[in-house]
Design a protein around this motif. Sequence first.
Motif, PDB file in Angstrom:
ATOM      1  N   GLU A 558     -28.241 -45.275  35.287  1.00 17.06           N
ATOM      2  CA  GLU A 558     -29.030 -44.561  36.294  1.00 17.06           C
ATOM      3  C   GLU A 558     -28.400 -44.693  37.677  1.00 17.06           C
ATOM      4  OE1 GLU A 558     -31.896 -42.948  35.324  1.00 17.06           O
ATOM      5  OE2 GLU A 558     -31.215 -43.496  33.322  1.00 17.06           O
ATOM      6  N   THR A 559     -27.519 -45.640  37.828  1.00 18.95           N
ATOM      7  CA  THR A 559     -27.009 -45.944  39.176  1.00 18.95           C
ATOM      8  C   THR A 559     -25.959 -44.934  39.616  1.00 18.95           C
ATOM      9  OG1 THR A 559     -25.305 -47.332  38.265  1.00 18.95           O
ATOM     10  CG2 THR A 559     -27.364 -48.408  38.843  1.00 18.95           C
ATOM     11  N   ALA A 560     -25.716 -44.954  40.907  1.00 18.01           N
ATOM     12  CA  ALA A 560     -24.758 -44.013  41.494  1.00 18.01           C
ATOM     13  C   ALA A 560     -23.365 -44.257  40.933  1.00 18.01           C
ATOM     14  CB  ALA A 560     -24.742 -44.161  43.008  1.00 18.01           C
ATOM     15  N   PHE A 561     -23.105 -45.502  40.573  1.00 16.89           N
ATOM     16  CA  PHE A 561     -21.800 -45.843  40.014  1.00 16.89           C
ATOM     17  C   PHE A 561     -21.483 -44.954  38.830  1.00 16.89           C
ATOM     18  CE2 PHE A 561     -19.889 -48.147  36.444  1.00 16.89           C
ATOM     19  CZ  PHE A 561     -18.616 -48.351  36.944  1.00 16.89           C
ATOM     20  N   TYR A 562     -22.474 -44.741  38.003  1.00 16.15           N
ATOM     21  CA  TYR A 562     -22.217 -43.980  36.794  1.00 16.15           C
ATOM     22  C   TYR A 562     -22.296 -42.486  37.043  1.00 16.15           C
ATOM     23  CZ  TYR A 562     -22.430 -42.530  31.940  1.00 16.15           C
ATOM     24  OH  TYR A 562     -22.165 -41.936  30.741  1.00 16.15           O
ATOM     25  N   LEU A 563     -23.169 -42.082  37.973  1.00 14.93           N
ATOM     26  CA  LEU A 563     -23.411 -40.646  38.137  1.00 14.93           C
ATOM     27  C   LEU A 563     -22.237 -39.948  38.808  1.00 14.93           C
ATOM     28  CD1 LEU A 563     -27.179 -40.782  38.997  1.00 14.93           C
ATOM     29  CD2 LEU A 563     -26.088 -40.187  36.837  1.00 14.93           C
ATOM     30  N   LYS A 564     -21.545 -40.669  39.679  1.00  9.38           N
ATOM     31  CA  LYS A 564     -20.380 -40.042  40.334  1.00  9.38           C
ATOM     32  C   LYS A 564     -19.134 -40.425  39.564  1.00  9.38           C
ATOM     33  CE  LYS A 564     -19.193 -39.851  44.609  1.00  9.38           C
ATOM     34  NZ  LYS A 564     -18.930 -40.281  45.987  1.00  9.38           N
ATOM     35  N   GLU A 565     -18.578 -39.467  38.851  1.00  6.07           N
ATOM     36  CA  GLU A 565     -17.490 -39.883  37.973  1.00  6.07           C
ATOM     37  C   GLU A 565     -16.112 -39.642  38.588  1.00  6.07           C
ATOM     38  OE1 GLU A 565     -17.277 -37.681  34.385  1.00  6.07           O
ATOM     39  OE2 GLU A 565     -18.061 -35.855  35.295  1.00  6.07           O
ATOM     40  N   ARG A 566     -16.047 -38.822  39.633  1.00  2.06           N
ATOM     41  CA  ARG A 566     -14.735 -38.503  40.182  1.00  2.06           C
ATOM     42  C   ARG A 566     -14.156 -39.697  40.933  1.00  2.06           C
ATOM     43  NH1 ARG A 566     -11.570 -34.160  40.782  1.00  2.06           N
ATOM     44  NH2 ARG A 566     -10.758 -34.004  42.870  1.00  2.06           N
ATOM     45  N   ASP A 567     -12.883 -39.901  40.753  1.00  2.00           N
ATOM     46  CA  ASP A 567     -12.245 -41.040  41.396  1.00  2.00           C
ATOM     47  C   ASP A 567     -12.286 -40.888  42.918  1.00  2.00           C
ATOM     48  OD1 ASP A 567     -10.192 -42.917  42.316  1.00  2.00           O
ATOM     49  OD2 ASP A 567      -9.827 -43.137  40.168  1.00  2.00           O
ATOM     50  N   PRO A 568     -12.774 -41.904  43.635  1.00  4.19           N
ATOM     51  CA  PRO A 568     -12.872 -41.764  45.099  1.00  4.19           C
ATOM     52  C   PRO A 568     -11.537 -41.508  45.780  1.00  4.19           C
ATOM     53  CG  PRO A 568     -13.248 -44.027  44.395  1.00  4.19           C
ATOM     54  CD  PRO A 568     -13.276 -43.195  43.167  1.00  4.19           C
ATOM     55  N   LEU A 569     -10.458 -41.901  45.137  1.00  2.00           N
ATOM     56  CA  LEU A 569      -9.154 -41.709  45.790  1.00  2.00           C
ATOM     57  C   LEU A 569      -8.761 -40.245  45.900  1.00  2.00           C
ATOM     58  CD1 LEU A 569      -7.047 -44.570  44.265  1.00  2.00           C
ATOM     59  CD2 LEU A 569      -7.776 -44.321  46.612  1.00  2.00           C
ATOM     60  N   ASN A 570      -9.431 -39.394  45.107  1.00  2.00           N
ATOM     61  CA  ASN A 570      -9.118 -37.977  45.196  1.00  2.00           C
ATOM     62  C   ASN A 570      -9.367 -37.426  46.585  1.00  2.00           C
ATOM     63  OD1 ASN A 570      -8.173 -37.103  42.649  1.00  2.00           O
ATOM     64  ND2 ASN A 570     -10.181 -37.576  41.831  1.00  2.00           N
ATOM     65  N   TRP A 571     -10.284 -38.071  47.290  1.00  3.36           N
ATOM     66  CA  TRP A 571     -10.576 -37.647  48.658  1.00  3.36           C
ATOM     67  C   TRP A 571      -9.292 -37.586  49.483  1.00  3.36           C
ATOM     68  CZ3 TRP A 571     -10.054 -39.548  53.583  1.00  3.36           C
ATOM     69  CH2 TRP A 571     -10.822 -38.919  54.572  1.00  3.36           C
ATOM     70  N   VAL A 578      -5.325 -30.312  52.189  1.00  3.71           N
ATOM     71  CA  VAL A 578      -5.925 -29.357  53.120  1.00  3.71           C
ATOM     72  C   VAL A 578      -5.329 -29.548  54.508  1.00  3.71           C
ATOM     73  CG1 VAL A 578      -8.057 -28.730  54.275  1.00  3.71           C
ATOM     74  CG2 VAL A 578      -8.051 -29.120  51.818  1.00  3.71           C
ATOM     75  N   GLY A 579      -5.213 -30.823  54.908  1.00  2.67           N
ATOM     76  CA  GLY A 579      -4.659 -31.119  56.227  1.00  2.67           C
ATOM     77  C   GLY A 579      -3.236 -30.619  56.353  1.00  2.67           C
ATOM     78  N   LEU A 580      -2.481 -30.801  55.275  1.00  2.00           N
ATOM     79  CA  LEU A 580      -1.083 -30.362  55.289  1.00  2.00           C
ATOM     80  C   LEU A 580      -1.000 -28.856  55.492  1.00  2.00           C
ATOM     81  CD1 LEU A 580       1.400 -32.143  54.818  1.00  2.00           C
ATOM     82  CD2 LEU A 580       1.530 -31.213  52.526  1.00  2.00           C
ATOM     83  N   ILE A 581      -1.850 -28.158  54.754  1.00  2.00           N
ATOM     84  CA  ILE A 581      -1.813 -26.698  54.852  1.00  2.00           C
ATOM     85  C   ILE A 581      -2.269 -26.258  56.237  1.00  2.00           C
ATOM     86  CG2 ILE A 581      -2.870 -24.582  53.979  1.00  2.00           C
ATOM     87  CD1 ILE A 581      -2.887 -26.013  51.226  1.00  2.00           C
ATOM     88  N   LYS A 582      -3.345 -26.891  56.736  1.00  2.00           N
ATOM     89  CA  LYS A 582      -3.838 -26.548  58.074  1.00  2.00           C
ATOM     90  C   LYS A 582      -2.770 -26.826  59.115  1.00  2.00           C
ATOM     91  CE  LYS A 582      -8.847 -26.988  57.998  1.00  2.00           C
ATOM     92  NZ  LYS A 582      -9.907 -27.997  58.123  1.00  2.00           N
ATOM     93  N   GLY A 583      -2.167 -28.000  58.976  1.00  2.00           N
ATOM     94  CA  GLY A 583      -1.139 -28.394  59.943  1.00  2.00           C
ATOM     95  C   GLY A 583       0.018 -27.416  59.961  1.00  2.00           C
ATOM     96  N   SER A 584       0.481 -27.061  58.752  1.00  2.00           N
ATOM     97  CA  SER A 584       1.643 -26.170  58.736  1.00  2.00           C
ATOM     98  C   SER A 584       1.252 -24.779  59.206  1.00  2.00           C
ATOM     99  CB  SER A 584       2.269 -26.125  57.348  1.00  2.00           C
ATOM    100  OG  SER A 584       1.301 -25.905  56.377  1.00  2.00           O
ATOM    101  N   THR A 585       0.012 -24.375  58.928  1.00  2.00           N
ATOM    102  CA  THR A 585      -0.434 -23.082  59.449  1.00  2.00           C
ATOM    103  C   THR A 585      -0.449 -23.107  60.975  1.00  2.00           C
ATOM    104  OG1 THR A 585      -1.885 -23.033  57.552  1.00  2.00           O
ATOM    105  CG2 THR A 585      -2.197 -21.312  59.183  1.00  2.00           C
ATOM    106  N   ALA A 586      -0.944 -24.231  61.510  1.00  3.70           N
ATOM    107  CA  ALA A 586      -1.006 -24.323  62.964  1.00  3.70           C
ATOM    108  C   ALA A 586       0.397 -24.256  63.567  1.00  3.70           C
ATOM    109  CB  ALA A 586      -1.696 -25.630  63.372  1.00  3.70           C
ATOM    110  N   VAL A 587       1.303 -25.026  62.992  1.00  5.89           N
ATOM    111  CA  VAL A 587       2.687 -25.001  63.489  1.00  5.89           C
ATOM    112  C   VAL A 587       3.271 -23.602  63.363  1.00  5.89           C
ATOM    113  CG1 VAL A 587       5.015 -25.842  63.054  1.00  5.89           C
ATOM    114  CG2 VAL A 587       3.098 -27.422  63.001  1.00  5.89           C
ATOM    115  N   ASN A 588       2.970 -23.009  62.212  1.00  7.02           N
ATOM    116  CA  ASN A 588       3.465 -21.672  61.948  1.00  7.02           C
ATOM    117  C   ASN A 588       2.962 -20.672  62.979  1.00  7.02           C
ATOM    118  OD1 ASN A 588       5.168 -20.474  60.201  1.00  7.02           O
ATOM    119  ND2 ASN A 588       3.555 -19.670  58.891  1.00  7.02           N
TER     120      ASN A 588
END
Lengths: 807, 112, 141
Positions: A558-571, A578-588
């Motif tokens: 029942e705990t949040a540990f089990y309900l969230k299955e995606r690895d936190p490192l994916n963040w 996303v940042g890379l794409i935004k950054g390169s778009t900005a530079v571009n």
Amino acid sequence: MSTLHFVALAPFIMAIFVPFLYHKFRHIHTGWFILPIPLLLFIYLIQYLPLGGAAMETVERSVPWVPSLNIHFTVFLDGLSLLFALLITGIGTLVVLYSIYYIANKKEEPLNNFYVYLMMFMGAMLGVVLSDNLIVIYVFWELTSLASSLLIAYWFHKEKSRYGAQKSMLITVTGGFAMLAGFTLLYMMTGTFSIREIISYGDVIVSSPLFLPAMILILLGAFTKSAQFPFHIWLPDAMEAPTPVSAYLHSATMVKAGIYLVARFTPVFGGQPEWFWIITSFGLFTLLWGSVSAVRQKDLKGILAFSTISQLGLIMSLLGLGSAAFHYEVVDGQSLYTVAVLAAVLHLINHATFKGSLFMVVGIIDHETGTRDIRKLGGLMTIMPITFTISLIGVASMAGLPPFNGFLSKEMFFTGTLNSATLDVFNVQTIGFIFPIVAWIASIFTFVYCMIMLFRTFTGNHQPEKLEKEAHEAPMGMLISPIVLASLVIVFGFFPNLLAYTIIAPTMQSILPGLLEPGEQFYVNVYHWHGLNTELFMTMGVVFFGAMIFLNARKWQETAFYLKERDPLNWFYDNGLVGLIKGSTAVNNVQMTGKLRDYFSFMFIFLVVVTGYMLWQRDAIAIDFANTAEISPYMYLISLSLILSTLVVPFLSKRISAIIVVGVIGFLVALLFVVFRAPDLALTQLLVETVMVVLFLLVFYHLPELRKESFKPAFKISNLIISIGVGLVVTLTALSAHAFSAANPISPISDYFVENAYALAGGNNIVNVILVDFRGLDTLLEVLVLGIVGLAVVVLIKFKSQKGEDV
Amino acid sequence: MEILMILTVGVLVTVATYMILTKSLLRVILGVVLLSHGAHLLFLTMANLKQGSPPLLGEEASSYADPLPQALILTAIVIGFGITAFMLVLAYRTYKAHGTDNFDELRGTEDE
Amino acid sequence: MRNTPVQLHVITRIVAFIILAFSVFLFFAGHNNPGGGFIGGLMSASALVLLYLSFDLKTIKRVIPFNYAKVIASGLLLAILTGIVGMFFGFPFLTQFFDYFPLPILGETELTTALPFDLGIYLVVVGFTLLVILTVAEDDN
């Protein structure tokens, strides 16, 4: 080329024929044509196994590839290579057989793509494990990444497949690139790309300041490939691939390439504290992280993915621990720490068998019920009895229960960690006691997810209303491969010593060379009953606590540990991307303004800054008045008129006068050519100028009158500054270069042409001889350019689009 | 002599750069033509303007002007001719199609 | 054209062919004296351009019915073939050969494979120049 080269290249050659076979024999499943390849290779490789307790003979065959850069396609077969080659071809055979039934020969399934990628992967993988040259290894290494992401994206219409493919590509290729850098550093230290030669330079490497960077870079390659924390995040997403691919690439072979690399480099870096600590700690942490995360998964393949991650961590940590063996005397072919390496090799084999069969079983369940979600599955025991039996064997082995082979290596793993706690090198005694504890906790979680996998799928209530298909037992063809693997689990469980001197001892010999006297072998004897020792009690504890946790699953699920299955490192990955794409778009956006003027300004400013800085920094500016040719009075006249007419050009507002002045400049240049003893140039320049004026007039007739430039004053001034800067830098560079060459005279290469023009080419006009004879290819390509330009002009003018619009 | 030539080249390059940075198609093309003149002269100058005889062995002189840069420049002149012709036609077509020769008005659409 | 400039036509007819003849001389002189494929080609091209300028397009097209794109192609082909010939005898691409032969009328003459190669260049240069100028000019009408 030897037969062994052909072993690595055969799958590539096969890949070429796959599309033809696919289209020619549309009604036959393409897999049947593929099947003989890994099977034959497997049979061929088996004959290299040493029999009757003899030591393995290594084989080496070399073919020069880029000899000038010391790159040779050298095939080197020792125990380690042979083990991996057998795994690749053996599991490969079973996987191909399985895939024939798993992927139906239907119109919407591009089987030809699948088998081309699979063959490409197999060849690349064999190339990695068979090559001795680092650059060759790198090339094949990247090919495995490429093939892997193509296979993950096999069902490319699915968003998740594409995401997984991109992720695995980005992470593994980044690691591969780091590895290339590491290889280059090794080359800088030793001057060779051959691994065996590098091993012999061990002392040079250890004492070099580049030692640590090279080691870390190479480990980055290994860790990304073998999904070690924190690079493991690509593996769960790679599960979008068809299950045969997951079974083959993402559990049995490709992810083990990192293990292979670490094992291969143990003779180079092993025995160093950094190597020991990095590999052991990352391996153990990955083991823990993977097993804990696996418990949270609801997708069967997700569980297997995290389980693979944790098992890879286990093997990795064993290799790390085993590297301490270099500090100890080997007595009777074994020492306290060679056990760890022995366990690593044994577990490598065991993992391939039980994990391969489990993946195939999950594929069967998915295939027959339409889902892999453990919340929808249940009660399949009676419906799919054979599948259940195979799973039971695989899961029990994975959980480390006797009498299966997983138990043997798990026990040895405990032994290895316990031994390390008493290690008296690298200051291990301070925190060494953590190793067995981590190993034990991770094993408990391993036990838990094994239970979840087995019981949630096969026991409990059958819920047919949640399934897309009516569940039934799989066809026999699909079951063959997992049955073979499951029988191997049992065979290796009961007779582990079948492997002992055929493959394990030779492999250990290649991982830990130099520890034994010539003619001696590592002592390998694997057996179940060691008496009532700590390891056995640890296993009992694992079973007890694991069962407790599993039985109380209702509470913690029942705990949040089990309900969230995606690895936190994916963040980090997702936001990083996303940042890379935004950054390169900005530079571009800053840089790509769509205005020609801006682009030119960037280039010019860059030129001025870089060249100017180098001139100033090297203190290279010099003018040499002494060493110049004499100036005839008329030269002043020509130069002066050239300068003046050039300066006038920007101020002309009538196009006709602009053309004429530029024409005059051209003729003055031709005059200079005459003065400087270049009759050919003068003639050419004159003629070009003549023809050009005609062309200019033709075209300008249509173009509008030059307008006054409507730049803002600021623009005008910046243009002026840039152009003066460019002119200044060019002038200064030319002056300094002239002064430099006057101070350091070099004999011009053209002396050769002067001396040989008549003798070799039979011509007196040296310029012409250079053009048509010595540098004939340049001239040929030059007229080719003219031809292309001519065609382009015709296309531009004659082929307007139908509506009269410009394209 | 070399210094005088280098200064001439400097002027050519400066003016060429200025022309290239302007907005009008025509001026840019003229700028490129000037730039290639500058490059050719620079090349010839850097090979030392020694006053030997032309590189024709029939002259039977004791020293010859360096033939290699001459061969290279010859190639460059012809290529430059081709490129200039191409740019001219491009300018011609651009003007016919868009009715302007101003680079600021020739920018692509926003979403490009 | 309404008032045909007779004088121009007469002079052009003479001058153009003098230039053409001179360009052929330059082309052949190329190996030993200033000249060669580029220069000969450019000079021939300017003679032809002169013809086009003084007469109108149609007239000259009737007289010289060349497709200049094909001239470029045949020039390139010729140059490449010359290079390939050597390869049949085991020499690298574009190896040139020369030797001296006693020929009737001309006496002892140097014959070299550089000549057909140069002829290829000549053809490309002529073809290119006229192709570009004529294409632009025809588009006017």
